[in-house]
Enzyme design. Structure first.
Site, PDB file in Angstrom:
ATOM      1  N   ASP A  63     -15.582  10.009   0.830  1.00 24.66           N
ATOM      2  CA  ASP A  63     -16.954   9.278   1.716  1.00 24.66           C
ATOM      3  C   ASP A  63     -17.286   9.960   2.654  1.00 24.66           C
ATOM      4  O   ASP A  63     -16.925  11.636   2.876  1.00 24.66           O
ATOM      5  CB  ASP A  63     -15.868   8.059   2.471  1.00 24.66           C
ATOM      6  CG  ASP A  63     -16.179   6.721   3.113  1.00 24.66           C
ATOM      7  OD1 ASP A  63     -17.070   6.744   3.332  1.00 24.66           O
ATOM      8  OD2 ASP A  63     -15.208   6.807   3.487  1.00 24.66           O
ATOM      9  N   TRP A  93       1.108  -0.921   0.102  1.00 24.69           N
ATOM     10  CA  TRP A  93       0.055   0.318   0.082  1.00 24.69           C
ATOM     11  C   TRP A  93       0.698   1.467  -0.273  1.00 24.69           C
ATOM     12  O   TRP A  93       2.547   1.239   1.127  1.00 24.69           O
ATOM     13  CB  TRP A  93      -1.215   0.381   1.519  1.00 24.69           C
ATOM     14  CG  TRP A  93      -1.667   1.043   1.129  1.00 24.69           C
ATOM     15  CD1 TRP A  93      -2.716   1.662   0.567  1.00 24.69           C
ATOM     16  CD2 TRP A  93      -1.722   2.091   1.780  1.00 24.69           C
ATOM     17  NE1 TRP A  93      -3.787   2.948   0.982  1.00 24.69           N
ATOM     18  CE2 TRP A  93      -1.888   3.535   1.976  1.00 24.69           C
ATOM     19  CE3 TRP A  93      -0.196   2.509   3.480  1.00 24.69           C
ATOM     20  CZ2 TRP A  93      -2.367   4.651   2.593  1.00 24.69           C
ATOM     21  CZ3 TRP A  93      -0.915   3.483   4.223  1.00 24.69           C
ATOM     22  CH2 TRP A  93      -1.820   4.961   3.670  1.00 24.69           C
ATOM     23  N   ASP A 139     -14.136   2.378  -4.480  1.00 23.74           N
ATOM     24  CA  ASP A 139     -12.866   1.886  -3.717  1.00 23.74           C
ATOM     25  C   ASP A 139     -13.212   0.284  -3.112  1.00 23.74           C
ATOM     26  O   ASP A 139     -14.761   0.133  -3.203  1.00 23.74           O
ATOM     27  CB  ASP A 139     -13.030   3.032  -2.843  1.00 23.74           C
ATOM     28  CG  ASP A 139     -11.644   3.122  -2.128  1.00 23.74           C
ATOM     29  OD1 ASP A 139     -10.843   2.304  -2.270  1.00 23.74           O
ATOM     30  OD2 ASP A 139     -11.791   3.741  -2.056  1.00 23.74           O
ATOM     31  N   MET A 140     -12.274  -0.471  -2.957  1.00 22.57           N
ATOM     32  CA  MET A 140     -12.009  -1.656  -2.299  1.00 22.57           C
ATOM     33  C   MET A 140     -11.610  -1.640  -1.275  1.00 22.57           C
ATOM     34  O   MET A 140     -10.033  -1.363  -1.643  1.00 22.57           O
ATOM     35  CB  MET A 140     -12.459  -2.437  -3.217  1.00 22.57           C
ATOM     36  CG  MET A 140     -12.246  -3.727  -2.321  1.00 22.57           C
ATOM     37  SD  MET A 140     -12.258  -5.843  -3.561  1.00 22.57           S
ATOM     38  CE  MET A 140     -11.433  -6.663  -2.218  1.00 22.57           C
ATOM     39  N   ASP A 150      -2.770   5.505  -2.965  1.00 22.37           N
ATOM     40  CA  ASP A 150      -3.587   6.700  -2.356  1.00 22.37           C
ATOM     41  C   ASP A 150      -2.229   7.007  -1.214  1.00 22.37           C
ATOM     42  O   ASP A 150      -2.580   8.550  -1.199  1.00 22.37           O
ATOM     43  CB  ASP A 150      -4.083   5.663  -1.043  1.00 22.37           C
ATOM     44  CG  ASP A 150      -5.534   4.670  -0.696  1.00 22.37           C
ATOM     45  OD1 ASP A 150      -6.022   5.489  -2.069  1.00 22.37           O
ATOM     46  OD2 ASP A 150      -5.579   3.703  -0.471  1.00 22.37           O
ATOM     47  N   ARG A 196      -9.740  -2.250   8.387  1.00 22.25           N
ATOM     48  CA  ARG A 196     -10.835  -0.636   8.156  1.00 22.25           C
ATOM     49  C   ARG A 196     -12.389  -0.585   9.013  1.00 22.25           C
ATOM     50  O   ARG A 196     -13.078   0.061   7.843  1.00 22.25           O
ATOM     51  CB  ARG A 196     -10.609  -0.803   6.806  1.00 22.25           C
ATOM     52  CG  ARG A 196     -10.926   1.470   6.232  1.00 22.25           C
ATOM     53  CD  ARG A 196     -10.660   1.806   5.347  1.00 22.25           C
ATOM     54  NE  ARG A 196     -10.512   3.126   5.998  1.00 22.25           N
ATOM     55  CZ  ARG A 196     -11.814   4.047   4.462  1.00 22.25           C
ATOM     56  NH1 ARG A 196     -12.659   3.565   4.127  1.00 22.25           N
ATOM     57  NH2 ARG A 196     -11.680   4.780   4.657  1.00 22.25           N
TER      58      ARG A 196
END
Length: 554
Positions: free
Chosen positions: A181, A13, A292-293, A362, A257
């Site tokens: 979000d 990530w 998103d995922m 990200d 998350r």
């Protein structure tokens, strides 16, 4: 034979698709994913090249899997020095019970051969994926300059704040405002609300319909973030249908998350999610969806299938995702879809069939993005890479980079901003306006031209790439110095893809050069006459410049 270097694109990530190279040896070299998606860790794309091959010459073979789930890609060298490459669904935890009369279709792989080095291979993938894998009305359209509110507000927003940010964006030339979000259910943090796809009326009194109409009234298009594959235990959906989440019976489900993964192997789950989101899209003015995922799949067990079919669930899940995409695209063909999986965890050829662009990572830090976008470009076209200018200090690294460098990196992709423009100085706002005007002028060249990697950030302190228009009359070079150096040596950068017989002018200067000179001798990058500032004006880290070359009209 086995006289090859193996190249893979690995990371994690916020540092996806880092270039890793090693020699093939006897035995197996492999990359894979068993996370339910292609993953941040390894990409379903590998390269074999002759040891003497480089970016511009030599034999290269690329292998790309058109699939977004668990995969295995490997090269095995036997004791006779023969190499066999295999690529497909990861056999780990996979089985499929095929009944009489049924068929099973495996994912496709694309293989590219080039005798013109790594750039030759990449350009073939770029043309194929941009013009034949991607589809729909957005395939051949330049992408709108957008502003996403996520790093500007996170969950701290209401309609008034969003309208204020959007007005500033419109003033500076942005074309699309994206609400990220926090707009749905009881969503005030990442611990609740996923699965409840209806507007939070406390924040948005008029719902998505009302907000989208107000955004369009400003002269902007409106976009929306969703995470349709996930559910929070603290949600109406989970309280009503706890069996709709993938989880092992009799065991405490693990969360990532604060969320679980919905069981998209089940038609009724996919249908329910479709009905909710289609209801919003049908009544609202939504032109863009960021899908998103944010969680890998664990405890991959479906309550809807018997024990002897649990090995099918990873793949059935992925087919469910594809079906939902297909249904939404068919019924809302004008919407531009951008895929995302906690950044770049599902940046693969399978997703490009449904969403012609993907949020590349990200990590929005400009310096890290040079490496991420450079690695991604080996297999995927520039136009597919979502790339934004974000605020400083950078939210992932805390690094300070100039607004110029942030823009000069992000322009090589589907360009946008991830900040509140109202918080910039007037001088910075003017620079943003110039960036947007530049992008609008040249985005067709950048997004649909021929892309060349010139110098690797994985090997040098200076990285460079360029893009050339189809008629070879316009070229834009991105040149990036990571750390400053003192009293540096004389430098030239050999360019590629120009017409050797045309005369090119360097924008902003009176200098002109023939194409053969720029490609064989190079563009001087340590002299003010070539467009670079004098050293006293360039003494800082993370410095960059764009060179624009235009051919003389015949």
């Amino acid at each position: 034979d086995c006289d090859y270097d193996w190249i893979q694109f690995s990371g994690a990530w916020s540092r996806e698709r880092q270039v890793k190279t090693r020699r093939l040896e006897q035995g197996i070299q492999a990359v894979s994913s068993a996370r339910g998606h292609s993953s941040h860790n390894h990409n379903p794309f590998i390269v074999l090249k002759r040891p003497s091959a480089d970016e511009f010459q030599g034999e290269v073979m690329g292998f790309s899997l058109v699939y977004s789930g668990n995969f295995l890609a490997q090269a095995e060298v036997d004791t006779y020095q023969v190499t066999r490459v295999m690529m497909g669904i990861n056999p780990f935890a996979f089985s499929w019970k095929l009944e009489q009369g049924e068929t099973f279709q495996t994912p496709e792989a694309v293989m590219v051969y080039s005798d013109q080095g790594l750039n030759g291979m990449s350009q073939t993938f770029h043309r194929l994926y941009r013009t034949r894998l991607a589809r729909g009305v957005w395939r051949d359209r330049v992408r709108p300059v957008l502003l996403n509110n996520w790093e500007a507000t996170y969950f701290d927003f209401d309609e008034e704040k969003l309208i204020s940010i959007a007005k500033a964006a419109k003033e500076d030339g942005v074309e699309l405002f994206v609400l990220d979000d926090g707009w749905f259910g009881e969503r005030s943090s990442d611990s609740s609300g996923l699965g409840d796809w209806y507007a939070n009326r406390d924040r948005l009194p008029g719902g998505i319909k009302g907000l989208s109409e107000k955004i369009e009234a400003l002269g902007l298009k409106f976009g929306l973030w969703v995470e349709l594959e996930m559910v929070n235990p603290d949600s109406d959906l989970y309280r009503q249908h706890p069996d709709w989440a993938l989880q092992t019976p009799g065991r405490t489900p693990s969360q990532g998350r604060n969320q679980l993964v919905l069981d998209f192997s089940r038609k009724e789950v996919v249908d329910h999610i479709y009905d909710m989101i289609a209801g919003i899209l049908s009544e609202s003015k939504v032109s863009y969806i960021k899908w998103d995922m944010n969680r890998s799949i664990t405890e991959c067990y479906s309550a809807a299938f018997p024990a002897d079919r649990q090995g099918e669930i990873f793949h059935r899940y992925m087919l469910g995702v594809y079906r939902l995409y297909e249904r939404l695209i068919k019924n809302f063909p004008e919407i531009l879809f951008e895929s995302c999986a906690s950044g770049g965890a599902r940046f693969d050829a399978g997703m490009l069939y449904y969403a012609p662009q993907c949020w590349t990572s990200d990590d929005s830090d400009a310096v890290e993005r040079i490496r991420i976008q450079y690695g991604t470009s080996f297999g995927y076209p520039v136009v597919s890479m979502g790339a934004h200018v974000s605020a400083v200090p950078n939210h992932q690294l805390g690094r300070m980079t100039s607004i110029e460098t942030r823009g000069n990196v992000a322009m090589f992709g589907a360009f946008g901003y991830e900040l509140d423009l109202q918080k910039l100085s007037q001088e910075e706002r003017k620079k943003v306006q110039k960036q947007i005007a530049f992008m609008k002028q040249y985005r067709e060249v950048i997004q649909f031209g021929t892309f060349y990697r010139l110098q690797s950030p994985f090997e040098h302190n200076i990285a460079a790439w360029m893009v050339v228009s189809e008629d070879r009359k316009t070229a834009i070079v991105g040149y990036y110095k990571i750390l400053n150096d003192v009293n540096c040596e004389f430098r030239r950068m050999k360019l590629r893809g120009l017409d050797e017989n045309l005369k090119y002018y360097l924008e902003g200067k009176d200098n002109w050069f023939y194409g053969d000179e720029l490609m064989n001798t190079g563009l001087v990058t340590t002299d003010a006459s070539s467009g670079q500032p004098m050293p006293e004006d360039a003494c800082f880290d993370f410095w960059s410049r764009l060179y624009v070359l235009k051919a003389e009209e015949q």
